[in-house]
Write a protein that holds these residues in place. Structure first.
Motif, PDB file in Angstrom:
ATOM      1  N   TRP A  27       0.829  -1.205   0.000  1.00  0.00           N
ATOM      2  CA  TRP A  27       0.000   0.000   0.000  1.00  0.00           C
ATOM      3  C   TRP A  27       0.859   1.249   0.000  1.00  0.00           C
ATOM      4  O   TRP A  27       0.435   2.302  -0.468  1.00  0.00           O
ATOM      5  N   GLU A  28       2.092   1.140   0.481  1.00  0.00           N
ATOM      6  CA  GLU A  28       2.975   2.296   0.526  1.00  0.00           C
ATOM      7  C   GLU A  28       3.269   2.833  -0.873  1.00  0.00           C
ATOM      8  O   GLU A  28       3.498   4.033  -1.044  1.00  0.00           O
ATOM      9  N   ALA A  29       3.237   1.953  -1.878  1.00  0.00           N
ATOM     10  CA  ALA A  29       3.441   2.408  -3.261  1.00  0.00           C
ATOM     11  C   ALA A  29       2.326   3.360  -3.676  1.00  0.00           C
ATOM     12  O   ALA A  29       2.567   4.343  -4.386  1.00  0.00           O
ATOM     13  N   SER A  30       1.104   3.100  -3.212  1.00  0.00           N
ATOM     14  CA  SER A  30      -0.007   4.003  -3.524  1.00  0.00           C
ATOM     15  C   SER A  30       0.186   5.353  -2.846  1.00  0.00           C
ATOM     16  O   SER A  30      -0.118   6.399  -3.419  1.00  0.00           O
ATOM     17  N   GLU A  31       0.726   5.328  -1.640  1.00  0.00           N
ATOM     18  CA  GLU A  31       1.011   6.581  -0.948  1.00  0.00           C
ATOM     19  C   GLU A  31       2.096   7.361  -1.690  1.00  0.00           C
ATOM     20  O   GLU A  31       2.008   8.577  -1.869  1.00  0.00           O
ATOM     21  N   PHE A  32       3.121   6.645  -2.157  1.00  0.00           N
ATOM     22  CA  PHE A  32       4.183   7.269  -2.957  1.00  0.00           C
ATOM     23  C   PHE A  32       3.600   7.868  -4.240  1.00  0.00           C
ATOM     24  O   PHE A  32       3.917   8.999  -4.613  1.00  0.00           O
ATOM     25  N   GLU A  33       2.736   7.101  -4.918  1.00  0.00           N
ATOM     26  CA  GLU A  33       2.121   7.577  -6.162  1.00  0.00           C
ATOM     27  C   GLU A  33       1.284   8.826  -5.926  1.00  0.00           C
ATOM     28  O   GLU A  33       1.299   9.743  -6.747  1.00  0.00           O
ATOM     29  N   TYR A  34       0.570   8.865  -4.818  1.00  0.00           N
ATOM     30  CA  TYR A  34      -0.202  10.068  -4.515  1.00  0.00           C
ATOM     31  C   TYR A  34       0.726  11.264  -4.311  1.00  0.00           C
ATOM     32  O   TYR A  34       0.457  12.365  -4.781  1.00  0.00           O
ATOM     33  N   GLY A  35       1.837  11.034  -3.634  1.00  0.00           N
ATOM     34  CA  GLY A  35       2.834  12.096  -3.484  1.00  0.00           C
ATOM     35  C   GLY A  35       3.339  12.582  -4.834  1.00  0.00           C
ATOM     36  O   GLY A  35       3.512  13.785  -5.055  1.00  0.00           O
ATOM     37  N   ARG A 161      14.774   9.186  -9.306  1.00  0.00           N
ATOM     38  CA  ARG A 161      15.339   8.595 -10.527  1.00  0.00           C
ATOM     39  C   ARG A 161      15.287   7.076 -10.457  1.00  0.00           C
ATOM     40  O   ARG A 161      14.961   6.407 -11.442  1.00  0.00           O
ATOM     41  N   GLY A 162      15.600   6.524  -9.283  1.00  0.00           N
ATOM     42  CA  GLY A 162      15.530   5.078  -9.124  1.00  0.00           C
ATOM     43  C   GLY A 162      14.118   4.548  -9.296  1.00  0.00           C
ATOM     44  O   GLY A 162      13.895   3.533  -9.969  1.00  0.00           O
ATOM     45  N   MET A 163      13.156   5.236  -8.695  1.00  0.00           N
ATOM     46  CA  MET A 163      11.755   4.815  -8.830  1.00  0.00           C
ATOM     47  C   MET A 163      11.281   4.947 -10.271  1.00  0.00           C
ATOM     48  O   MET A 163      10.486   4.126 -10.738  1.00  0.00           O
ATOM     49  N   SER A 164      11.762   5.953 -10.992  1.00  0.00           N
ATOM     50  CA  SER A 164      11.347   6.107 -12.397  1.00  0.00           C
ATOM     51  C   SER A 164      11.795   4.892 -13.207  1.00  0.00           C
ATOM     52  O   SER A 164      11.079   4.445 -14.107  1.00  0.00           O
ATOM     53  N   GLY A 165      12.948   4.337 -12.866  1.00  0.00           N
ATOM     54  CA  GLY A 165      13.401   3.125 -13.546  1.00  0.00           C
ATOM     55  C   GLY A 165      12.474   1.953 -13.289  1.00  0.00           C
ATOM     56  O   GLY A 165      12.187   1.165 -14.197  1.00  0.00           O
ATOM     57  N   LEU A 166      11.983   1.831 -12.056  1.00  0.00           N
ATOM     58  CA  LEU A 166      11.034   0.766 -11.740  1.00  0.00           C
ATOM     59  C   LEU A 166       9.734   0.936 -12.521  1.00  0.00           C
ATOM     60  O   LEU A 166       9.173  -0.032 -13.033  1.00  0.00           O
ATOM     61  N   TYR A 167       9.246   2.181 -12.597  1.00  0.00           N
ATOM     62  CA  TYR A 167       8.011   2.433 -13.350  1.00  0.00           C
ATOM     63  C   TYR A 167       8.215   2.212 -14.848  1.00  0.00           C
ATOM     64  O   TYR A 167       7.320   1.707 -15.530  1.00  0.00           O
ATOM     65  N   ASP A 168       9.392   2.566 -15.377  1.00  0.00           N
ATOM     66  CA  ASP A 168       9.687   2.285 -16.791  1.00  0.00           C
ATOM     67  C   ASP A 168       9.672   0.788 -17.055  1.00  0.00           C
ATOM     68  O   ASP A 168       9.102   0.312 -18.040  1.00  0.00           O
ATOM     69  N   GLN A 169      10.308   0.030 -16.163  1.00  0.00           N
ATOM     70  CA  GLN A 169      10.347  -1.417 -16.317  1.00  0.00           C
ATOM     71  C   GLN A 169       8.944  -2.015 -16.224  1.00  0.00           C
ATOM     72  O   GLN A 169       8.566  -2.872 -17.022  1.00  0.00           O
ATOM     73  N   ALA A 170       8.149  -1.534 -15.274  1.00  0.00           N
ATOM     74  CA  ALA A 170       6.778  -2.026 -15.132  1.00  0.00           C
ATOM     75  C   ALA A 170       5.928  -1.672 -16.348  1.00  0.00           C
ATOM     76  O   ALA A 170       5.083  -2.466 -16.766  1.00  0.00           O
ATOM     77  N   SER A 171       6.167  -0.502 -16.941  1.00  0.00           N
ATOM     78  CA  SER A 171       5.393  -0.126 -18.128  1.00  0.00           C
ATOM     79  C   SER A 171       5.729  -1.031 -19.311  1.00  0.00           C
ATOM     80  O   SER A 171       4.851  -1.390 -20.091  1.00  0.00           O
ATOM     81  N   ARG A 172       6.998  -1.418 -19.428  1.00  0.00           N
ATOM     82  CA  ARG A 172       7.370  -2.366 -20.499  1.00  0.00           C
ATOM     83  C   ARG A 172       6.714  -3.718 -20.255  1.00  0.00           C
ATOM     84  O   ARG A 172       6.230  -4.361 -21.187  1.00  0.00           O
TER      85      ARG A 172
END
Length: 177
Positions: A27-35, A161-172
């Motif tokens: 659930w913490e990822a949702s909190e991060f996304e809201y941020g 920047r690190g989290m953006s890499g995770l989101y890029d990987q998840a989008s692929r």
């Protein structure tokens, strides 16, 4: 929605944009996304208001980013360079921004072979400098009061920047489903 920490102490409310994305593990990822959502919207609003104060109210956030990126380091940039640095996959939106900035006289371009190189015009440079002065006055002057020093801002930037890499990987991964 309340929760408790693993040690049983109350942890307060979860601040998320969508409760259904904050159920169960992670659930913490949702909190991060809201941020990210509120930071993105505040940042784009700031860019537009700063650029309005600098004298160019008709620029969108993307156009402002493209202008600053093109001005960066005083080097010419190609469309692909700008897209890469800004992590934008849809080059058509950046190309549209470049055309608008050219039409407004904020950029100059030169075609060499099949490549087009862009650089800020004298008017574009003056606008970037006006933006910089307003940024220093209205934003940077208030940073010390936040308690975030340069080292903390660098740590946050590295994490983003690190989290953006995770989101890029998840989008692929999602694109392959």
């Amino acid at each position: 929605m309340s929760d408790s920490r693993p040690d049983g102490r109350p942890d307060g409310r979860r601040i998320v944009s969508s409760r259904h994305l904050a159920e169960g593990e992670g659930w913490e990822a949702s909190e991060f996304e809201y941020g990210l959502i509120i930071a993105y919207n505040a940042f784009t609003r700031w860019m537009q208001r700063c650029m309005t104060a600098a004298g160019m109210p008709e620029l969108s956030p993307l156009e402002i980013l493209v202008l600053h990126n093109t001005n960066s380091r005083g080097r010419e940039k190609r469309l692909t360079d700008i897209c890469f640095i800004l992590n934008i996959e849809d080059s058509h939106t950046v190309n549209y921004a470049l055309r608008k900035l050219l039409k407004l006289g904020l950029l100059d371009n030169e075609k060499r072979g099949k490549e087009v190189f862009y650089k800020t015009s004298p008017a574009g440079l003056a606008l970037c400098m006006a933006y910089q002065k307003i940024r220093e006055q209205c934003l940077l002057g208030t940073l010390p009061a936040t308690g975030y020093d340069g080292e903390e801002l660098r740590r946050i930037a590295s994490a983003l920047r690190g989290m953006s890499g995770l989101y890029d990987q998840a989008s692929r991964a999602a694109a392959s489903l």
